[in-house]
Design a protein around this motif. Structure first.
Motif, mmCIF file in Angstrom:
data_model
loop_
_atom_site.group_PDB
_atom_site.id
_atom_site.type_symbol
_atom_site.label_atom_id
_atom_site.label_comp_id
_atom_site.label_asym_id
_atom_site.label_seq_id
_atom_site.Cartn_x
_atom_site.Cartn_y
_atom_site.Cartn_z
ATOM 1 N N ILE A 1 32.428 8.360 7.177
ATOM 2 C CA ILE A 1 33.224 7.768 6.106
ATOM 3 C C ILE A 1 32.360 7.620 4.862
ATOM 4 C CG2 ILE A 1 34.520 5.720 5.379
ATOM 5 C CD1 ILE A 1 35.308 5.234 8.224
ATOM 6 N N GLU A 2 32.930 7.892 3.707
ATOM 7 C CA GLU A 2 32.203 7.767 2.446
ATOM 8 C C GLU A 2 31.656 6.356 2.286
ATOM 9 O OE1 GLU A 2 32.858 8.678 -2.338
ATOM 10 O OE2 GLU A 2 34.564 8.679 -0.949
ATOM 11 N N MET A 3 30.431 6.240 1.822
ATOM 12 C CA MET A 3 29.687 4.997 1.626
ATOM 13 C C MET A 3 29.297 4.328 2.944
ATOM 14 S SD MET A 3 29.504 5.377 -1.519
ATOM 15 C CE MET A 3 28.454 4.006 -1.902
ATOM 16 N N ASN A 4 29.617 4.953 4.035
ATOM 17 C CA ASN A 4 29.114 4.537 5.355
ATOM 18 C C ASN A 4 29.221 3.039 5.623
ATOM 19 O OD1 ASN A 4 26.798 6.719 4.131
ATOM 20 N ND2 ASN A 4 28.012 7.332 5.917
ATOM 21 N N PRO A 5 30.453 2.508 5.631
ATOM 22 C CA PRO A 5 30.624 1.092 5.974
ATOM 23 C C PRO A 5 30.358 0.866 7.462
ATOM 24 C CG PRO A 5 32.747 2.155 5.885
ATOM 25 C CD PRO A 5 31.746 3.183 5.440
ATOM 26 N N ILE A 6 30.391 -0.382 7.867
ATOM 27 C CA ILE A 6 30.249 -0.741 9.278
ATOM 28 C C ILE A 6 31.630 -1.063 9.833
ATOM 29 C CG2 ILE A 6 29.244 -2.393 10.904
ATOM 30 C CD1 ILE A 6 26.953 -2.785 8.927
ATOM 31 N N LYS A 7 32.005 -0.407 10.923
ATOM 32 C CA LYS A 7 33.302 -0.625 11.550
ATOM 33 C C LYS A 7 33.107 -0.772 13.062
ATOM 34 C CE LYS A 7 36.868 1.853 10.336
ATOM 35 N NZ LYS A 7 37.786 0.858 9.782
ATOM 36 N N GLN A 8 34.107 -1.355 13.712
ATOM 37 C CA GLN A 8 34.078 -1.450 15.165
ATOM 38 C C GLN A 8 34.449 -0.099 15.768
ATOM 39 O OE1 GLN A 8 36.316 -4.727 16.740
ATOM 40 N NE2 GLN A 8 35.709 -4.351 18.859
ATOM 41 N N ASP A 9 33.653 0.356 16.703
ATOM 42 C CA ASP A 9 33.872 1.655 17.336
ATOM 43 C C ASP A 9 35.207 1.656 18.094
ATOM 44 O OD1 ASP A 9 33.298 4.251 18.115
ATOM 45 O OD2 ASP A 9 32.206 3.623 19.902
ATOM 46 N N VAL A 10 35.844 2.812 18.123
ATOM 47 C CA VAL A 10 37.126 2.970 18.817
ATOM 48 C C VAL A 10 36.945 3.979 19.941
ATOM 49 C CG1 VAL A 10 39.535 3.678 18.607
ATOM 50 C CG2 VAL A 10 38.436 2.426 16.730
ATOM 51 N N LYS A 11 37.426 3.635 21.112
ATOM 52 C CA LYS A 11 37.346 4.542 22.259
ATOM 53 C C LYS A 11 38.664 4.515 23.010
ATOM 54 C CE LYS A 11 34.310 5.740 26.125
ATOM 55 N NZ LYS A 11 33.076 5.383 26.855
ATOM 56 N N LYS A 12 39.258 5.691 23.190
ATOM 57 C CA LYS A 12 40.545 5.819 23.880
ATOM 58 C C LYS A 12 41.612 4.949 23.231
ATOM 59 C CE LYS A 12 38.487 7.059 28.336
ATOM 60 N NZ LYS A 12 38.354 6.712 29.775
ATOM 61 N N GLY A 13 41.595 4.899 21.916
ATOM 62 C CA GLY A 13 42.608 4.163 21.170
ATOM 63 C C GLY A 13 42.439 2.661 21.161
ATOM 64 N N LYS A 14 41.291 2.160 21.638
ATOM 65 C CA LYS A 14 41.056 0.713 21.673
ATOM 66 C C LYS A 14 39.746 0.374 20.966
ATOM 67 C CE LYS A 14 43.482 -0.090 26.059
ATOM 68 N NZ LYS A 14 43.369 -0.640 27.440
ATOM 69 N N LEU A 15 39.741 -0.790 20.320
ATOM 70 C CA LEU A 15 38.510 -1.262 19.706
ATOM 71 C C LEU A 15 37.496 -1.550 20.805
ATOM 72 C CD1 LEU A 15 40.039 -3.651 17.024
ATOM 73 C CD2 LEU A 15 38.921 -1.455 16.599
ATOM 74 N N ARG A 16 36.310 -1.043 20.638
ATOM 75 C CA ARG A 16 35.334 -1.075 21.719
ATOM 76 C C ARG A 16 34.525 -2.372 21.742
ATOM 77 N NH1 ARG A 16 30.220 3.056 22.398
ATOM 78 N NH2 ARG A 16 29.468 2.254 24.395
#
Length: 263
Positions: free
Chosen positions: A121-136
């Motif tokens: 993602i542009e500007m490389n923010p911090i987000k919660q990882d998503v795995k199999k459609g769920k927040l990890r």
């Protein structure tokens, strides 16, 4: 029978009381002093004044899958957590400070949501990882240390490290910060490098720096990995075992380590 039982109870309660003596009437000793931190180490004395973290302000917005933490300059301009923050803190002469790196906090100690700097993602923010459609989240539970990465680094899959025979995992270099302070997601701290652990994760070398915030009380006492073992026994074992077992709750095997599991 009841009288005998009462007598025994009375005897037990009486014999458990201390007898009166001049010692018992003396004032209580003063409480022990607070946790004593050893004197400044050779490296800390060499560096002199402690470095300050880069002036980066985290800004949170959105919620759920859209939640992200962005980096802002002192003037409110957007920054990339990956590209715009220097690897090394700079001294008064604008030179890299030895033995130190900047640390981008992703997952605070005692939490389990899997936040990370997003490369795509542009500007490389911090987000919660998503795995199999769920927040990890970590199925193992809360992490034992502050976890983050070193900006402007990348573990190259094409580079086969001669000591482990494997390439990198194509992510920024990870870091485990062992200080007393909880570092929030998106906060940038200046840290002292103490050592490194090489985890083997699904056939890739996933290196983990061991660092401590230079403003932490224990930073003055810790120069390298042997100091951690001596001054804070058990800390390194906890870190290694966390990474060994953290995927087991997800049905995956134990992770292994390079370099004979040594830091």
């Amino acid at each position: 029978k009841d009288k005998s039982r009462k007598a025994r109870i009375g005897t037990m309660s009486m014999t458990s009381l201390p007898t009166t003596s001049t010692t018992s009437l003396q004032p209580r000793p003063p409480p022990p002093p607070p946790l004593a931190v050893p004197a400044k180490s050779a490296v800390t004395q060499e560096l002199g004044q402690e470095s300050l973290p880069p002036p980066v302000s985290p800004r949170s917005r959105g919620e759920g899958f859209d939640f992200q933490v962005e980096a802002l300059s002192p003037r409110g301009e957007p920054l990339s957590y990956w590209h715009d923050i220097p690897v090394y803190p700079l001294d008064a002469q604008n030179e890299p400070t030895p033995y130190q790196v900047n640390f981008v906090g992703e997952i605070p100690r005692c939490t389990r949501k899997k936040f990370e700097v997003v490369k795509e993602i542009e500007m490389n923010p911090i987000k919660q990882d998503v795995k199999k459609g769920k927040l990890r989240e970590f199925g193992k539970g809360d992490i034992y240390f502050n976890y983050g990465c070193v900006p402007q680094t990348w573990e190259d899959p094409a580079y086969i490290h001669p000591d482990v025979g494997l390439g990198g995992d194509s992510d920024p270099l990870d870091a485990c910060e062992i200080g007393l302070r909880l570092i929030p997601t998106g906060e940038v701290r200046t840290t002292k490098v103490l050592g490194v652990l090489c985890m083997i994760d699904e056939g890739e070398a996933d290196w983990k720096l061991i660092v401590i915030d230079v403003q932490d009380p224990w930073a003055k006492a810790l120069d390298d990995i042997s100091d951690v073992e001596q001054q804070l026994p058990g800390t390194l074992d906890q870190i290694r075992e966390w990474w060994r077992t953290y995927k087991v709750p997800d049905g995956k095997p134990l992770n292994t380590f390079g370099l004979n599991e040594c830091f």
